[in-house]
Write a protein that holds these residues in place. Sequence first.
Motif, PDB file in Angstrom:
ATOM      1  N   GLY A  49       0.791  -1.229   0.000  1.00 48.24           N
ATOM      2  CA  GLY A  49       0.000   0.000   0.000  1.00 48.24           C
ATOM      3  C   GLY A  49       0.816   1.267   0.000  1.00 48.24           C
ATOM      4  O   GLY A  49       0.355   2.311  -0.463  1.00 48.24           O
ATOM      5  N   ASP A 139      -4.671   2.095   5.721  1.00 50.94           N
ATOM      6  CA  ASP A 139      -5.191   1.116   4.781  1.00 50.94           C
ATOM      7  C   ASP A 139      -6.702   1.289   4.634  1.00 50.94           C
ATOM      8  O   ASP A 139      -7.460   1.171   5.604  1.00 50.94           O
ATOM      9  N   ARG A 299      -5.899   2.254  -2.447  1.00 50.96           N
ATOM     10  CA  ARG A 299      -5.833   1.366  -1.290  1.00 50.96           C
ATOM     11  C   ARG A 299      -5.477   2.104  -0.009  1.00 50.96           C
ATOM     12  O   ARG A 299      -5.847   1.674   1.094  1.00 50.96           O
ATOM     13  N   THR A 300      -4.776   3.232  -0.115  1.00 52.92           N
ATOM     14  CA  THR A 300      -4.179   3.871   1.059  1.00 52.92           C
ATOM     15  C   THR A 300      -4.533   5.348   1.130  1.00 52.92           C
ATOM     16  O   THR A 300      -4.253   6.105   0.194  1.00 52.92           O
TER      17      THR A 300
END
Length: 335
Positions: A49, A139, A299-300
Amino acid sequence: MSSSSQASLLDVESQPGRPPVLRVESPGDAASWAAGQRDALRSLVAERGSVLVRGLGLREADQVGAVFQQLAGGPLMSEREAFAARESYRDGVHSSTAWPPNQPMCMHHELSYTLTFPGTMMFACLTAPESGGVTGVADASAVLEALPAALVERFEREGWLLTRSYNDEIGASWAEAFGTEDRTAVEEYCRANAIELAWQSDGGLRTRQRRSAVVRHPVTGARCWFNQIAFLNEWTLAPEVREYLIDVYGDDGLPFNTRYGNGDPVGEDVVQTLNEVYEAHTAREPWQPGDLMLVDNIRTAHSREPYDGPREILVGLADPVPLADCSPTVEVRAL
């Protein structure tokens, strides 16, 4: 060689509460090093990530731009619909967003309110602050799982609404945000990007757009909490700043605000819940001069903490991703 095999070739430090850190010996030519390690670094970001690379010795904007372009594998993205001004350097390199150093920028995904957003964020530290100023990461799948199910279900069903009031005093002006002073061009852009707009008698502009709060990662298919609901909400502002802005501009004239997709206000308790969950999942590592950080923007989530002293972080946006590729849960259309 698989992406996980490529990533495993890099000796990465992993500790709870910190992003992955890769320490390298000064490579001399940082751009050549980046070109040679591009696939392994990108595989590492896909797997973890984010990653912070320490030891490259980045010192000036042209050098950073060369590294960014090698890692991106091509030209960097330009930015449209910016919420605050940036200083632009050559070849798509920008300063970090102008934001008061004593105010936090809470967790968000860059340009998550646009129809095409960066898949990868790149940050380079030229000057580290005396204290604070960390770019935290969280996350998005873990955040989604930790949020109250009923709250997620509502946002998944309705999406989220971003309202903006552009003026020449706070944040980016409409000319800065849209990259033009031509009203017709702005109107065409808004029509093409499902943004409702209304010109104001004082020359300002107000816009509304609805977007999905939950998306699927276009590569992994993972469900991600992907938005700026908390960051651009009135309740994230410092109380004195919020009170001043409402006093001057009124409830409907705030530079930006977020709502549920049906237009209902997002309460202070909801914003507090979002920020508490983000904080519980935040990984942080203080900047050092010369550091490089890569972040999977879908994703992050990332943030910027308050700081003291000069801080110079350069930013590059790469890998444009259409929202349509991320299984949006609400229809994209003008309101």
